[in-house]
Design an enzyme around this catalytic site. Structure first.
Site, mmCIF file in Angstrom:
data_model
loop_
_atom_site.group_PDB
_atom_site.id
_atom_site.type_symbol
_atom_site.label_atom_id
_atom_site.label_comp_id
_atom_site.label_asym_id
_atom_site.label_seq_id
_atom_site.Cartn_x
_atom_site.Cartn_y
_atom_site.Cartn_z
ATOM 1 N N ASP A 262 0.797 -1.226 0.000
ATOM 2 C CA ASP A 262 0.000 0.000 0.000
ATOM 3 C C ASP A 262 0.835 1.285 0.000
ATOM 4 O O ASP A 262 1.756 1.433 0.805
ATOM 5 C CB ASP A 262 -0.875 0.054 1.257
ATOM 6 N N GLU B 107 -10.537 -1.730 3.614
ATOM 7 C CA GLU B 107 -9.201 -1.255 3.972
ATOM 8 C C GLU B 107 -8.945 0.105 3.338
ATOM 9 O O GLU B 107 -9.672 0.562 2.457
ATOM 10 C CB GLU B 107 -8.122 -2.227 3.474
#
Length: 601
Positions: free
Chosen positions: A147, A321
């Protein structure tokens, strides 16, 4: 690099303890193998690095420095080579140069190959050597990346942090890696910015520039918020922590009051923080299981829960998320709307991970989705996840970036020194179609500034026969294709990228079904995962003239149609770069009105 010979000494005490000492011929270090796969490397530090040989599929061991009988830092997981060496990673020793230290390595047998392949070195080669490594997309110099985190802009510099494992090219040991850029196209690797501590690994989060010193760390301080993730014998814990930087994000000091937020929820992570000007307070949005929680604060330290969002909204095929909440202009109007970005895994439209979004209103405390019965996707490929935006971006722009992979196969893609790249930076706007508002993702304007050599193909007509076009004489594999197609009544407009090995990525517009389709099942190396060969489909609403920009970069293709009204991002791993395009049509045919190819560098 010097190559060392080894001799083996077995002492009577060593035999009694099950311990063998392996000593270098020049006595640079001593390796003691103990029972239960425990090992001690003792050495005088003369170089900056110990280069660790890594095997991606080896069981995890653990490593740490011991000085004066005290463990320095936390134990890091490392997959040291057992039978083969896939790559090397540097284990930094510069802080101990000129000193005698021990390195404890747990969980690695004395028969492992790594003991013969350890190397001391004054440097680590981070050159871009792998054939699949992107030319103009951001990648880590070495190690694993997922990420994007903590992105902010300040003083002409874009800062990109990311989930990072500096000790191998599979997921683990989460740090914040750091890269910087002045143009969103060329990136400088800055090393590790935030490292694991007593509260755990450093998971995803965000950064803000505290212009007015609301937190008391200093005016213009950069404040990072991240999830501290800790594994215990009783289960995993996730809580929120923060750190601050007084040197524009180069180094961070962790807040002494960490953690600043805790929860009894299992999944409680990925804080995105921003300033809400109308209310003169900070907002934090957190991913909690399959919903979001919104908090407010005036000083970045104490947070009050304001609301939740998510029940009966959008896709719920997996955990939510990496949230984001941004205000975005509506094209052709003076109106702005709030967009909540929600990444989820699994549950994407083509399997695995993906990014969805919601358009609505936000009053500083509560977000309301205007279209609760719809699920809207940011990208129609398999490889755009964890998409978030830059804080403090210039000129009021909303610039997004995603992780270019999918959790179905991210640990298994055929690279070695590193794993994963980021998507192109994308400017986000909203456009109206009927009664609905949708996101438009346009390649950021900086992309055009990176264009180099241009090849313009004269216009041509395509009928039932194939038309082959050579893109570049040199086979560098990193370019942009800009196409304008004039339809003459064809129901299918098909073309493909291919190389001299016959590997290809097929694409076509199905105008009857109003779809754009990409098929990578014959794109090159696809056998590393059953989920990788795939056909992805995007809805389109096009007229007689079609516009498409394809960004090809060694191991990825990003398709932007109709100025970003649809986007499709897919990884590919060809044995050679794609250097040709082949066009075909049904009997009605079409015309390629313009075809420009730009080398990107």
């Amino acid at each position: 690099m010097r190559k060392y010979a080894y001799t083996i000494k077995v002492t009577l005490l060593g035999l009694f303890l099950g311990m063998t000492s392996v000593v270098q011929a020049d006595s640079s270090w001593t390796i003691c193998h103990l029972v239960c796969e425990q090992n001690i490397v003792s050495l005088d530090v003369t170089e900056d690095y110990l280069l660790l040989p890594i095997q991606d599929d080896a069981p995890e061991g653990k490593i740490c420095v011991v000085k004066d009988n005290e463990q320095k830092g936390t134990l890091m997981n490392v997959r040291l080579a057992r039978e083969r060496v896939d790559s090397y990673v540097p284990f930094a020793l510069s802080a101990y140069k000129g000193q005698h230290i021990s390195i404890e390595i747990q969980g690695v047998p004395e028969t492992a190959l790594c003991w013969k392949e350890l190397k001391l070195s004054g440097s680590f080669d981070m050159a871009n050597k792998e054939s699949f490594r992107s030319v103009y997309h951001h990648t880590p110099a070495y190690g694993w990346m997922n990420d994007p985190n903590g992105m902010f802009y300040k003083d002409g510099v874009y800062h990109l942090y990311f989930q990072y494992n500096p000790y191998g090219s599979v997921w683990g040991n989460m740090h914040w890696g750091h890269s910087t850029s002045t143009d969103l196209m060329h990136w400088k690797f800055e090393g590790c910015a935030i490292v694991p501590d007593a509260w755990g690994a450093i998971f995803s989060g965000s950064c803000v520039v505290d212009h007015e010193n609301t937190a008391g760390f200093g005016k213009e301080a950069v404040v990072a918020f991240y999830t501290s993730a800790k594994s215990t014998p009783w289960g995993d814990i996730q809580m929120q922590s923060m750190a601050y930087s007084l040197d524009n994000g180069k180094t961070f000091t962790k807040y002494e009051g960490n953690p600043i937020q805790t929860s009894s929820e299992k999944d409680f992570r990925d804080p995105k923080v921003f300033w809400y000007a109308p209310g003169k307070h900070w907002v934090m949005i957190l991913a909690v299981g399959q919903h979001m929680e919104i908090y407010s604060s005036v000083n970045l330290k104490e947070w009050k829960k304001e609301s939740e969002f998510g029940a009966m909204q959008g896709a719920h095929g997996g955990v939510w998320e990496c949230p984001d909440l941004v205000e975005i202009p509506v094209e052709g109007t003076r109106e702005k709307k709030w967009v909540l970005i929600c990444n989820l895994n699994p549950g994407g439209p083509f399997g695995g991970s993906a990014a969805q979004y919601f358009v609505g209103s936000f009053d500083g405390k509560k977000f309301v989705n205007e279209s609760p019965t719809q699920t809207k996707w940011m990208d129609w490929g398999k490889d755009n996840y964890a998409t978030v935006t830059w804080n403090n971006a210039p000129d009021g722009r909303c610039i997004a970036l995603g992780w270019m992979s999918n959790w179905q196969y991210a640990n298994n893609v055929p690279t070695r020194q590193y794993r994963s790249a980021n998507t192109l930076a994308r400017d986000l706007t909203l456009y109206r179609e009927g009664q609905e508002l949708y996101l438009k993702s346009t390649p950021s304007s900086e992309v055009k500034k990176a264009r180099g050599k241009k090849v313009s193909i004269p216009s041509f007509k395509v009928s039932e026969k194939h038309e082959m076009v050579n893109l570049f004489e040199e086979k560098q594999g990193a370019y942009e294709v800009e196409i304008v197609i004039q339809n003459a009544g064809a129901s299918k407009i098909a073309f493909c990228l291919l190389n001299d090995k016959g590997e290809k990525v097929s694409m076509y517009y199905d105008l009857n079904r109003k779809q754009f389709v990409m098929d990578r099942s014959e794109s090159g190396k696809v056998d590393f995962s059953k989920d990788f060969p795939a056909v992805t489909v995007a809805p389109v609403n096009v007229d007689k003239e079609l516009t498409l920009r394809l960004f090809v970069d060694r191991s990825s293709i990003e398709a932007f149609g109709e100025d970003g009204k649809f986007v499709m991002t897919n990884l590919v791993f060809p044995s050679q770069p794609y250097v040709k395009m082949c066009f075909e049509a049904d009997k009605n045919g079409y015309a390629v009105k313009s075809l420009n190819v730009y080398k990107l560098q």
